[in-house]
Scaffold this motif. Sequence first.
Motif, mmCIF file in Angstrom:
data_model
loop_
_atom_site.group_PDB
_atom_site.id
_atom_site.type_symbol
_atom_site.label_atom_id
_atom_site.label_comp_id
_atom_site.label_asym_id
_atom_site.label_seq_id
_atom_site.Cartn_x
_atom_site.Cartn_y
_atom_site.Cartn_z
ATOM 1 N N ASN A 411 -67.027 42.790 -23.443
ATOM 2 C CA ASN A 411 -65.768 42.604 -24.179
ATOM 3 C C ASN A 411 -65.884 43.285 -25.532
ATOM 4 O O ASN A 411 -66.479 42.758 -26.474
ATOM 5 C CB ASN A 411 -65.468 41.113 -24.348
ATOM 6 C CG ASN A 411 -64.071 40.869 -24.892
ATOM 7 O OD1 ASN A 411 -63.436 41.764 -25.439
ATOM 8 N ND2 ASN A 411 -63.594 39.649 -24.744
ATOM 9 N N HIS A 412 -65.289 44.452 -25.628
ATOM 10 C CA HIS A 412 -65.310 45.182 -26.892
ATOM 11 C C HIS A 412 -64.371 44.547 -27.913
ATOM 12 O O HIS A 412 -64.529 44.747 -29.114
ATOM 13 C CB HIS A 412 -64.889 46.637 -26.664
ATOM 14 C CG HIS A 412 -65.680 47.331 -25.609
ATOM 15 N ND1 HIS A 412 -66.968 47.766 -25.791
ATOM 16 C CD2 HIS A 412 -65.364 47.657 -24.323
ATOM 17 C CE1 HIS A 412 -67.410 48.344 -24.690
ATOM 18 N NE2 HIS A 412 -66.454 48.287 -23.772
ATOM 19 N N GLY A 413 -63.402 43.776 -27.415
ATOM 20 C CA GLY A 413 -62.451 43.163 -28.334
ATOM 21 C C GLY A 413 -63.029 42.025 -29.137
ATOM 22 O O GLY A 413 -62.447 41.617 -30.157
ATOM 23 N N LEU A 414 -64.169 41.455 -28.710
ATOM 24 C CA LEU A 414 -64.781 40.347 -29.440
ATOM 25 C C LEU A 414 -65.815 40.814 -30.460
ATOM 26 O O LEU A 414 -66.507 39.992 -31.059
ATOM 27 C CB LEU A 414 -65.449 39.372 -28.454
ATOM 28 C CG LEU A 414 -64.501 38.589 -27.539
ATOM 29 C CD1 LEU A 414 -65.288 37.655 -26.646
ATOM 30 C CD2 LEU A 414 -63.478 37.812 -28.356
ATOM 31 N N ARG A 415 -65.930 42.125 -30.644
ATOM 32 C CA ARG A 415 -66.905 42.623 -31.622
ATOM 33 C C ARG A 415 -66.476 42.254 -33.039
ATOM 34 O O ARG A 415 -65.343 42.499 -33.447
ATOM 35 C CB ARG A 415 -67.023 44.140 -31.513
ATOM 36 C CG ARG A 415 -67.671 44.627 -30.234
ATOM 37 C CD ARG A 415 -67.725 46.140 -30.225
ATOM 38 N NE ARG A 415 -66.384 46.721 -30.188
ATOM 39 C CZ ARG A 415 -66.145 48.028 -30.227
ATOM 40 N NH1 ARG A 415 -67.157 48.877 -30.323
ATOM 41 N NH2 ARG A 415 -64.912 48.479 -30.177
ATOM 42 N N GLN A 416 -67.441 41.707 -33.787
ATOM 43 C CA GLN A 416 -67.163 41.436 -35.204
ATOM 44 C C GLN A 416 -67.240 42.725 -36.021
ATOM 45 O O GLN A 416 -66.459 42.944 -36.943
ATOM 46 C CB GLN A 416 -68.153 40.411 -35.751
ATOM 47 C CG GLN A 416 -67.861 39.999 -37.186
ATOM 48 C CD GLN A 416 -68.834 38.952 -37.684
ATOM 49 O OE1 GLN A 416 -69.769 38.571 -36.973
ATOM 50 N NE2 GLN A 416 -68.638 38.489 -38.896
ATOM 51 N N TYR A 417 -68.199 43.576 -35.639
ATOM 52 C CA TYR A 417 -68.354 44.886 -36.291
ATOM 53 C C TYR A 417 -68.362 45.967 -35.219
ATOM 54 O O TYR A 417 -68.853 45.751 -34.111
ATOM 55 C CB TYR A 417 -69.650 44.955 -37.098
ATOM 56 C CG TYR A 417 -69.768 43.920 -38.185
ATOM 57 C CD1 TYR A 417 -69.055 44.047 -39.368
ATOM 58 C CD2 TYR A 417 -70.596 42.814 -38.022
ATOM 59 C CE1 TYR A 417 -69.161 43.090 -40.372
ATOM 60 C CE2 TYR A 417 -70.708 41.864 -39.014
ATOM 61 C CZ TYR A 417 -69.984 41.998 -40.182
ATOM 62 O OH TYR A 417 -70.077 41.054 -41.156
ATOM 63 N N ARG A 418 -67.840 47.115 -35.577
ATOM 64 C CA ARG A 418 -67.821 48.258 -34.666
ATOM 65 C C ARG A 418 -68.792 49.323 -35.189
ATOM 66 O O ARG A 418 -68.625 49.823 -36.294
ATOM 67 C CB ARG A 418 -66.402 48.821 -34.544
ATOM 68 C CG ARG A 418 -65.434 47.835 -33.907
ATOM 69 C CD ARG A 418 -64.007 48.335 -33.972
ATOM 70 N NE ARG A 418 -63.105 47.385 -33.367
ATOM 71 C CZ ARG A 418 -62.612 47.466 -32.132
ATOM 72 N NH1 ARG A 418 -62.959 48.515 -31.378
ATOM 73 N NH2 ARG A 418 -61.798 46.564 -31.660
ATOM 74 N N ARG A 419 -69.789 49.614 -34.384
ATOM 75 C CA ARG A 419 -70.860 50.513 -34.812
ATOM 76 C C ARG A 419 -70.413 51.972 -34.760
ATOM 77 O O ARG A 419 -69.690 52.384 -33.855
ATOM 78 C CB ARG A 419 -72.078 50.327 -33.911
ATOM 79 C CG ARG A 419 -73.315 51.067 -34.393
ATOM 80 C CD ARG A 419 -74.420 50.954 -33.388
ATOM 81 N NE ARG A 419 -74.090 51.681 -32.160
ATOM 82 C CZ ARG A 419 -74.955 51.910 -31.172
ATOM 83 N NH1 ARG A 419 -76.196 51.456 -31.275
ATOM 84 N NH2 ARG A 419 -74.592 52.568 -30.086
ATOM 85 N N PHE A 420 -70.903 52.737 -35.778
ATOM 86 C CA PHE A 420 -70.689 54.190 -35.813
ATOM 87 C C PHE A 420 -72.040 54.837 -36.110
ATOM 88 O O PHE A 420 -72.624 54.619 -37.174
ATOM 89 C CB PHE A 420 -69.657 54.564 -36.861
ATOM 90 C CG PHE A 420 -69.480 56.040 -37.015
ATOM 91 C CD1 PHE A 420 -69.374 56.875 -35.911
ATOM 92 C CD2 PHE A 420 -69.427 56.625 -38.278
ATOM 93 C CE1 PHE A 420 -69.221 58.245 -36.042
ATOM 94 C CE2 PHE A 420 -69.268 57.993 -38.423
ATOM 95 C CZ PHE A 420 -69.161 58.798 -37.302
ATOM 96 N N TYR A 421 -72.523 55.601 -35.137
ATOM 97 C CA TYR A 421 -73.831 56.225 -35.298
ATOM 98 C C TYR A 421 -73.700 57.716 -34.990
ATOM 99 O O TYR A 421 -73.188 58.120 -33.942
ATOM 100 C CB TYR A 421 -74.854 55.595 -34.355
ATOM 101 C CG TYR A 421 -76.187 56.312 -34.334
ATOM 102 C CD1 TYR A 421 -76.959 56.403 -35.500
ATOM 103 C CD2 TYR A 421 -76.683 56.884 -33.163
ATOM 104 C CE1 TYR A 421 -78.185 57.062 -35.489
ATOM 105 C CE2 TYR A 421 -77.909 57.534 -33.143
ATOM 106 C CZ TYR A 421 -78.652 57.625 -34.309
ATOM 107 O OH TYR A 421 -79.862 58.273 -34.300
ATOM 108 N N THR A 422 -74.177 58.523 -35.939
ATOM 109 C CA THR A 422 -74.191 59.971 -35.739
ATOM 110 C C THR A 422 -75.370 60.555 -36.500
ATOM 111 O O THR A 422 -76.005 59.875 -37.324
ATOM 112 C CB THR A 422 -72.868 60.600 -36.216
ATOM 113 O OG1 THR A 422 -72.845 61.979 -35.836
ATOM 114 C CG2 THR A 422 -72.726 60.499 -37.724
ATOM 115 N N THR A 423 -75.643 61.820 -36.227
ATOM 116 C CA THR A 423 -76.719 62.533 -36.920
ATOM 117 C C THR A 423 -76.120 63.704 -37.690
ATOM 118 O O THR A 423 -75.416 64.536 -37.106
ATOM 119 C CB THR A 423 -77.764 63.053 -35.923
ATOM 120 O OG1 THR A 423 -78.335 61.946 -35.217
ATOM 121 C CG2 THR A 423 -78.868 63.817 -36.649
ATOM 122 N N ILE A 424 -76.368 63.707 -38.977
ATOM 123 C CA ILE A 424 -75.887 64.798 -39.828
ATOM 124 C C ILE A 424 -77.006 65.831 -39.943
ATOM 125 O O ILE A 424 -78.103 65.519 -40.412
ATOM 126 C CB ILE A 424 -75.481 64.277 -41.211
ATOM 127 C CG1 ILE A 424 -74.382 63.213 -41.069
ATOM 128 C CG2 ILE A 424 -75.021 65.418 -42.110
ATOM 129 C CD1 ILE A 424 -74.017 62.552 -42.383
#
Length: 553
Positions: A411-424
């Motif tokens: 359930n993605h809708g119950l996420r308290q935080y939404r992760r963002f991961y990338t490499t610069i």
Amino acid sequence: MRFLTIALIFLCFFAGQSSFAQLVSDDNALDEINYDVNLTTPYHTTLTFFFNLEDNNFKPEEAAKALNWRGMEDADKEDLSVKLKQIFEGRGVAVRTSQIPNEPGYLDSLAGNEPIFYFDRQKLPGIFLSKRGEEWKFSSFSVGEIERMHRETYPYGTARLLNLLPKIGTDKYFGLYLWQIIGLGILILFVFLTHWVLTFLVDKVLLYVISKLGYGNEGEKYLLPVAKVTSIYFIVLLLSLFIRVLQLPIEVWSWLVIIFMVLKPLMITIIFYKIVDVVAAYFVKLALKTESTLDDQLVPLLRKTLKAFVVIIGTLFILRDGLSLDIIPFLTGLSIGGVAIALAAQDTIKNFFGSVMIFVDRPFQVGDWITSGDVDGTVEEVGFRSTRVRTFRNSVMYIPNGKIADATVDNHGLRQYRRFYTTITITYDTPPQLVEEFIKGLREIVLAHPHTRKDYFNIYFNNLSSYSLDIMFYVFFEVPTWPMELQSRHELLIQIMKLAETLGVRFAFPTQTLHMESFPEKKELSPDFSQETEESYKKKLGAFLQQELGKKQ
């Protein structure tokens, strides 16, 4: 109310055309019987008892000889005999001579072949004839039950009217006694008066009180229908109590008893059916106070389930109490049939209990983005059999609840935080001092953004790859929806590009470098950092932070 009034008027006409004999004779038995007491068979005992209590041949002392007074020798025999006949009349039991056994040695197979005879096991369970010696009489047990059953048949003091009303007059008009005509008129007037009073209390008083409490709309929409049906139920209840006092012909009254016995459970069923709407409206208000949208789907399903339950239970009560049917074989048949149906509808039952588990555990709610196997989309509706999911292709998937209840649901809708991961990735010719300042700027960008998690994020120079210096950019967004997450990503990436442009940091991409001697007339492509110092990098970063993020150094 108009129907009840018309029924009473029709009753007056029909009653005037009928005989007032309690006994319904199919073979001229009343014409053939003599005044002698004959107790040799159930047939003759019944004729002796009822014939001697007729108005034109009123001999209660003779009728009392048909009762077994063992243990009650001091009782008022004539009074109890009259009360026993009134019990038959009040409960609408039509005694048909053609159905009474005319055998001295009669045995009841339903009672273990005992010499007893029941008139009506449903309406008169304690009244029966039994053979004592060579005579058939009303049993001593039945005689002991007369007072109790008489009070049940004529409750709340209505039994007194049985003796008071005939004193009004016994003259006959149109086949009715004068006291019966007056009693019918009073009863019709009473029905109209009661209807007017209850209507006033419901439409005026009750609605006024509810409006003063601040629930005017809810009261008019939900409570008022319940109150109206309840008022009609009280009228039916009072009518069924008082109309039996008129001692109407058994041909008429036996049918009226059935009508009233059906009306009472029917009205109660309608009352509870409408109460379900009141309960559902209350749960709707509770559901609106919660953040979960699954409650909004549960309320309509709960309303339908409760209404179906009320209808089923009400139907059983109508069959049992109104029509005097034995519902035990019916329930037994349902249980056996239910096993067969359950075996044939295993998937349906599994889906039903799957929906129950979804409503209890709440793994997702309407509007959540879920992933489960091949299912990937937004929940639109949760039903009793299946769950409807809108995919990102805008198609609709129907998943059986039994299947989704056993599956692993992300359930993605119950996420308290939404992760963002990338490499610069930046180029190898970037000086270490510039890398440090660039990373400091990235962290300041995260801290300045309104929707990023400030207590936990990771931004580090963490790898030397084949063509670039790699900076891990690992942050979380505190946003409720995916579009807001995308907007936050957009804002961060724009700020990162502006920071790189300000500091002169170049992003790397897969390349191959060919080293050649430099030509005097050509300028090298690589930036010249020879004149730059750590102090100059700090000045550039400070200018960026002040201009783009509004921070003072």
